[in-house]
Scaffold this motif. Structure first.
Motif, mmCIF file in Angstrom:
data_model
loop_
_atom_site.group_PDB
_atom_site.id
_atom_site.type_symbol
_atom_site.label_atom_id
_atom_site.label_comp_id
_atom_site.label_asym_id
_atom_site.label_seq_id
_atom_site.Cartn_x
_atom_site.Cartn_y
_atom_site.Cartn_z
ATOM 1 N N GLU A 1 0.839 -1.194 0.000
ATOM 2 C CA GLU A 1 0.000 0.000 0.000
ATOM 3 C C GLU A 1 0.876 1.247 0.000
ATOM 4 O O GLU A 1 2.033 1.221 0.453
ATOM 5 C CB GLU A 1 -0.907 0.024 1.239
ATOM 6 C CG GLU A 1 -1.891 -1.136 1.292
ATOM 7 C CD GLU A 1 -2.760 -1.097 2.541
ATOM 8 O OE1 GLU A 1 -2.441 -0.288 3.455
ATOM 9 O OE2 GLU A 1 -3.730 -1.861 2.613
ATOM 10 N N TYR A 2 0.291 2.360 -0.503
ATOM 11 C CA TYR A 2 0.994 3.625 -0.557
ATOM 12 C C TYR A 2 0.094 4.716 0.010
ATOM 13 O O TYR A 2 -1.130 4.617 0.000
ATOM 14 C CB TYR A 2 1.367 3.983 -2.001
ATOM 15 C CG TYR A 2 2.307 2.998 -2.647
ATOM 16 C CD1 TYR A 2 3.685 3.151 -2.515
ATOM 17 C CD2 TYR A 2 1.818 1.919 -3.384
ATOM 18 C CE1 TYR A 2 4.560 2.251 -3.101
ATOM 19 C CE2 TYR A 2 2.686 1.014 -3.977
ATOM 20 C CZ TYR A 2 4.057 1.185 -3.831
ATOM 21 O OH TYR A 2 4.916 0.296 -4.409
ATOM 22 N N SER A 3 0.718 5.783 0.474
ATOM 23 C CA SER A 3 -0.052 6.927 0.971
ATOM 24 C C SER A 3 -0.690 7.666 -0.198
ATOM 25 O O SER A 3 -0.236 7.576 -1.347
ATOM 26 C CB SER A 3 0.860 7.880 1.751
ATOM 27 O OG SER A 3 1.760 8.529 0.860
ATOM 28 N N ARG A 4 -1.729 8.419 0.105
ATOM 29 C CA ARG A 4 -2.362 9.245 -0.925
ATOM 30 C C ARG A 4 -1.354 10.241 -1.491
ATOM 31 O O ARG A 4 -1.323 10.483 -2.706
ATOM 32 C CB ARG A 4 -3.568 9.989 -0.350
ATOM 33 C CG ARG A 4 -4.247 10.880 -1.386
ATOM 34 C CD ARG A 4 -5.374 11.674 -0.774
ATOM 35 N NE ARG A 4 -6.436 10.802 -0.267
ATOM 36 C CZ ARG A 4 -7.521 11.264 0.354
ATOM 37 N NH1 ARG A 4 -7.684 12.568 0.537
ATOM 38 N NH2 ARG A 4 -8.424 10.416 0.798
ATOM 39 N N ALA A 5 -0.512 10.810 -0.640
ATOM 40 C CA ALA A 5 0.462 11.801 -1.093
ATOM 41 C C ALA A 5 1.425 11.199 -2.115
ATOM 42 O O ALA A 5 1.735 11.822 -3.142
ATOM 43 C CB ALA A 5 1.235 12.361 0.098
ATOM 44 N N ASP A 6 1.894 9.984 -1.853
ATOM 45 C CA ASP A 6 2.807 9.343 -2.794
ATOM 46 C C ASP A 6 2.095 8.993 -4.097
ATOM 47 O O ASP A 6 2.668 9.150 -5.185
ATOM 48 C CB ASP A 6 3.396 8.078 -2.182
ATOM 49 C CG ASP A 6 4.433 8.381 -1.113
ATOM 50 O OD1 ASP A 6 4.882 9.547 -1.036
ATOM 51 O OD2 ASP A 6 4.798 7.465 -0.352
ATOM 52 N N ALA A 7 0.867 8.523 -3.996
ATOM 53 C CA ALA A 7 0.116 8.179 -5.207
ATOM 54 C C ALA A 7 -0.131 9.413 -6.069
ATOM 55 O O ALA A 7 0.058 9.385 -7.295
ATOM 56 C CB ALA A 7 -1.206 7.508 -4.836
ATOM 57 N N ARG B 1 8.012 7.970 -6.303
ATOM 58 C CA ARG B 1 7.836 7.647 -4.888
ATOM 59 C C ARG B 1 7.168 6.295 -4.693
ATOM 60 O O ARG B 1 6.782 5.946 -3.571
ATOM 61 C CB ARG B 1 7.009 8.766 -4.218
ATOM 62 C CG ARG B 1 7.819 10.061 -4.087
ATOM 63 C CD ARG B 1 6.980 11.297 -3.881
ATOM 64 N NE ARG B 1 6.262 11.306 -2.621
ATOM 65 C CZ ARG B 1 5.630 12.370 -2.119
ATOM 66 N NH1 ARG B 1 5.667 13.524 -2.801
ATOM 67 N NH2 ARG B 1 4.978 12.305 -0.997
#
Length: 301
Positions: free
Chosen positions: A186-192, A221
């Motif tokens: 999973e990734y953070s919204r900011a990274d996506a 990222r």
């Protein structure tokens, strides 16, 4: 090479930073194959990794060729294969995509499948598990691709004529499976969001020849931060983006090689010197100066 069925497939560099599993560019070094029906399977290989390419047992091309025809209910004719390979194996330069596309094209030809170009590309993308390398290898240029089931949606542009590429190739290969294993689930919204912004910018930078956009457009990222440890060239080469005529820097595919995009014919020399200085005395890596391949796969029957 003689009068058999001939293929010429370019190397590719995928992801280009932020466009993970989405974008790739074809490069001007190749896998060349000629094949004809024979009594038994054989491979004569020259070029890079010739010892590995010449082994018939477990060979990616022959295995894919036989399995595809078996799936289609056809007994695979044995082939005598001659190849000259310029694509380093396991270095993030699209060797598996080129090999699978070659195998599928051979199966279509010698098995009489009658597949269209779109069907060949779709099969390769399914087997690869992602469309970027296969689409760029098949079509040439910069390709941005997405899969919808077995349908491949691909758009390509011609890279600017004054852009060139350096591929910095270490001595030890890296399996794609190992490179994918280090990525988070999973990734953070900011990274996506950051990657969406950069990947969107990437296509327009190529289409409009906006070299000044490549540094932010190739910033990633999603996969590169997690592959730093297993791709040790990357941390020292990334800071070169935006200097010495180097427009952008990214892992080539899953690594461990690193791609540098440079501008202008004279910038290649400057960029090569900068890379050598950065690597220092302890890094034993090959610097391959190349250009972008615009033609994709060529077939001669």
């Amino acid at each position: 090479m003689g009068s058999g069925f001939r293929l010429r497939l370019p190397a590719t560099s995928a992801n280009l930073g932020a466009a993970f599993d989405t974008a790739a560019v074809a490069l001007d070094f190749h896998l060349e194959i000629e094949a004809e029906v024979a009594e038994s399977f054989s491979i004569i290989a020259t070029g890079r990794n010739a010892d590995l390419c010449s082994v018939t047992d477990g060979n990616l091309i022959l295995t894919t060729y036989c399995e595809l025809l078996e799936r289609e209910g056809i007994v695979a004719p044995a082939l005598a294969v001659t190849m000259h390979n310029q694509i380093p194996l396991g270095m993030g330069c699209g060797s598996s995509a080129a090999g699978r596309l070659a195998a599928i094209a051979l199966a279509v030809h010698f098995g009489g499948l009658g597949w269209t170009s779109a069907q060949i590309l779709a099969e390769a993308c399914v087997q690869e598990g992602h469309p970027d390398n296969a689409a760029a290898c098949w079509l040439g240029g910069l390709v941005i691709a997405a899969c919808e089931g077995r349908t491949v949606h691909a758009a390509r542009v011609e890279p600017p004529q004054d852009w060139r590429a350096l591929v910095v190739i270490p001595t030890t290969p890296l399996a794609t499976s190992k490179a994918r294993a280090v990525l988070p689930a999973e990734y953070s919204r900011a990274d996506a969001v950051a990657n969406i912004q950069a990947a969107s910018l990437l296509g327009l930078a190529f289409a409009h020849g906006r070299g000044e956009l490549l540094r932010p457009a190739m910033a990633d990222r999603v996969h590169q931060p997690y592959r730093m440890e297993i791709c040790p060239l990357l941390p020292s080469l990334l800071p070169l983006a935006g200097s010495h005529g180097i427009l952008g820097v990214a892992l080539s595919g899953a690594g461990p090689s690193v791609l540098l995009i440079v501008s202008g014919p004279d910038a290649v020399v400057d960029a090569t010197s900068a890379v050598l200085e950065t690597l220092g005395d302890d890094a034993d890596a090959e610097i391959l100066v190349t250009s972008f391949e615009h033609r994709g796969v060529t077939l001669n029957q």
